[in-house]
Design a protein around this motif. Structure first.
Motif, PDB file in Angstrom:
ATOM      1  N   ALA A   1      -9.487  -7.428  13.402  1.00 20.32           N
ATOM      2  CA  ALA A   1      -8.320  -7.882  12.650  1.00 20.32           C
ATOM      3  C   ALA A   1      -7.070  -7.304  13.296  1.00 20.32           C
ATOM      4  N   GLU A   2      -5.996  -8.106  13.355  1.00 21.53           N
ATOM      5  CA  GLU A   2      -4.753  -7.656  13.968  1.00 21.53           C
ATOM      6  C   GLU A   2      -3.549  -8.129  13.169  1.00 21.53           C
ATOM      7  N   ASN A   3      -2.581  -7.239  13.010  1.00 21.57           N
ATOM      8  CA  ASN A   3      -1.287  -7.585  12.446  1.00 21.57           C
ATOM      9  C   ASN A   3      -1.396  -8.281  11.085  1.00 21.57           C
ATOM     10  N   ILE A   4      -1.978  -7.598  10.117  1.00 17.02           N
ATOM     11  CA  ILE A   4      -2.101  -8.106   8.747  1.00 17.02           C
ATOM     12  C   ILE A   4      -0.984  -7.453   7.925  1.00 17.02           C
ATOM     13  N   HIS A   5      -0.211  -8.247   7.181  1.00 16.93           N
ATOM     14  CA  HIS A   5       0.896  -7.739   6.367  1.00 16.93           C
ATOM     15  C   HIS A   5       0.717  -8.273   4.946  1.00 16.93           C
ATOM     16  N   ILE A   6       0.473  -7.374   4.019  1.00 14.60           N
ATOM     17  CA  ILE A   6       0.284  -7.743   2.610  1.00 14.60           C
ATOM     18  C   ILE A   6       1.412  -7.102   1.826  1.00 14.60           C
ATOM     19  N   TYR A   7       2.232  -7.955   1.190  1.00 17.88           N
ATOM     20  CA  TYR A   7       3.378  -7.392   0.477  1.00 17.88           C
ATOM     21  C   TYR A   7       3.752  -8.179  -0.766  1.00 17.88           C
ATOM     22  N   ASN A   8       4.486  -7.480  -1.644  1.00 18.47           N
ATOM     23  CA  ASN A   8       5.001  -8.027  -2.899  1.00 18.47           C
ATOM     24  C   ASN A   8       3.918  -8.719  -3.718  1.00 18.47           C
ATOM     25  N   THR A   9       2.784  -8.065  -3.839  1.00 17.73           N
ATOM     26  CA  THR A   9       1.676  -8.592  -4.628  1.00 17.73           C
ATOM     27  C   THR A   9       1.299  -7.584  -5.710  1.00 17.73           C
ATOM     28  N   PRO A  10       1.420  -7.950  -6.983  1.00 15.26           N
ATOM     29  CA  PRO A  10       0.937  -7.066  -8.041  1.00 15.26           C
ATOM     30  C   PRO A  10      -0.545  -7.315  -8.327  1.00 15.26           C
ATOM     31  N   HIS A  11      -1.249  -6.218  -8.586  1.00 16.55           N
ATOM     32  CA  HIS A  11      -2.650  -6.273  -9.009  1.00 16.55           C
ATOM     33  C   HIS A  11      -2.723  -5.638 -10.388  1.00 16.55           C
ATOM     34  N   TYR A  12      -3.272  -6.360 -11.328  1.00 15.12           N
ATOM     35  CA  TYR A  12      -3.443  -5.833 -12.679  1.00 15.12           C
ATOM     36  C   TYR A  12      -4.915  -5.943 -13.044  1.00 15.12           C
ATOM     37  N   THR A  13      -5.500  -4.846 -13.549  1.00 13.47           N
ATOM     38  CA  THR A  13      -6.869  -4.905 -14.051  1.00 13.47           C
ATOM     39  C   THR A  13      -6.928  -4.266 -15.424  1.00 13.47           C
ATOM     40  N   ARG A  14      -7.588  -4.962 -16.318  1.00 10.00           N
ATOM     41  CA  ARG A  14      -7.713  -4.521 -17.713  1.00 10.00           C
ATOM     42  C   ARG A  14      -8.728  -3.385 -17.830  1.00 10.00           C
ATOM     43  N   LYS A  15      -8.809  -2.815 -19.021  1.00  6.82           N
ATOM     44  CA  LYS A  15      -9.777  -1.760 -19.292  1.00  6.82           C
ATOM     45  C   LYS A  15     -11.196  -2.313 -19.168  1.00  6.82           C
ATOM     46  N   GLY A  16     -12.099  -1.435 -18.755  1.00 11.55           N
ATOM     47  CA  GLY A  16     -13.511  -1.780 -18.700  1.00 11.55           C
ATOM     48  C   GLY A  16     -14.012  -2.300 -17.364  1.00 11.55           C
ATOM     49  N   LEU A  17     -13.137  -2.469 -16.377  1.00 16.44           N
ATOM     50  CA  LEU A  17     -13.584  -3.044 -15.104  1.00 16.44           C
ATOM     51  C   LEU A  17     -13.953  -1.997 -14.059  1.00 16.44           C
ATOM     52  N   LYS A  18     -13.355  -0.825 -14.069  1.00 17.29           N
ATOM     53  CA  LYS A  18     -13.660   0.257 -13.127  1.00 17.29           C
ATOM     54  C   LYS A  18     -13.732  -0.255 -11.691  1.00 17.29           C
ATOM     55  N   VAL A  19     -12.632  -0.730 -11.204  1.00 20.70           N
ATOM     56  CA  VAL A  19     -12.534  -1.426  -9.924  1.00 20.70           C
ATOM     57  C   VAL A  19     -12.362  -0.468  -8.751  1.00 20.70           C
ATOM     58  N   SER A  20     -12.909  -0.859  -7.609  1.00 18.44           N
ATOM     59  CA  SER A  20     -12.601  -0.217  -6.328  1.00 18.44           C
ATOM     60  C   SER A  20     -11.613  -1.120  -5.610  1.00 18.44           C
ATOM     61  N   VAL A  21     -10.529  -0.562  -5.159  1.00 18.71           N
ATOM     62  CA  VAL A  21      -9.538  -1.368  -4.450  1.00 18.71           C
ATOM     63  C   VAL A  21     -10.186  -2.015  -3.231  1.00 18.71           C
TER      64      VAL A  21
END
Length: 175
Positions: A33-53
């Motif tokens: 992978a080369e030159n990946i740009h991830i921006y201005n993105t909100p992530h919301y997770t509710r209670k009970g999911l116990k997420v790994s980014v």
């Protein structure tokens, strides 16, 4: 065989309740992978999911994460590969419900003050996007005017509101 991801821009998205993880980019066995740009993105997770980014087996590679919001209402972790990354940078992200990523140059660790997150559902009218309005922020939000300036930012937020460029926001919705 899959072609490697190169020169990818992911911007002004809204991620809600990702159960398996938030980012599936990067593979420990494929470092092309080369030159990946991830921006201005909100992530919301509710209670009970116990997420790994970054879920098991995923390591961010050659990626810049900038002006994003990570808002967890419950336990969250970076994941095994997410703590290290390979040639991965973080700048000006907001973290709520998870520790800021250690190399972030300008981390914010406070509530983004979304108006009514977690209510978008799965049937979104793409002409009005009214189901996503809960991701607008209150006038007391720390994201207002706190964003890093990004060249060639697309000129519009997720609601197609023109961006001024003078005082950018963190997240996907201009105030």
């Amino acid at each position: 065989m899959k072609k490697p991801n190169r020169n990818v821009v992911i911007r002004y998205n809204i991620s809600q309740n990702g159960k398996e993880g938030l980012y599936f980019c990067g593979f420990d066995s494929c470092k092309e992978a080369e030159n990946i740009h991830i921006y201005n993105t909100p992530h919301y997770t509710r209670k009970g999911l116990k997420v790994s980014v970054f879920p098991e087996g995923r390591t961010p590679i050659n990626t810049l994460f900038e002006n994003n919001i990570s808002n967890f209402e419950d336990e969250a972790s970076w994941g095994k590969g997410g703590r290290k990354g390979i040639n991965t940078r973080y700048n000006n992200n907001l973290y709520y419900g998870i520790e800021p990523h250690p190399p972030d140059k300008n981390p914010m660790a406070e509530n983004p003050r979304f108006r009514n997150p977690g209510r978008a559902g799965s049937d979104i009218d793409l002409t009005t996007l009214k189901e996503l309005r809960g991701y607008r922020v209150s006038s007391r939000s720390p994201v207002l005017g706190a964003g890093a300036v990004i060249a060639n930012d697309g000129g519009m937020d997720v609601f197609r509101t023109k961006l001024s460029g003078k005082k950018p926001i963190v997240g996907a919705v201009a105030y």
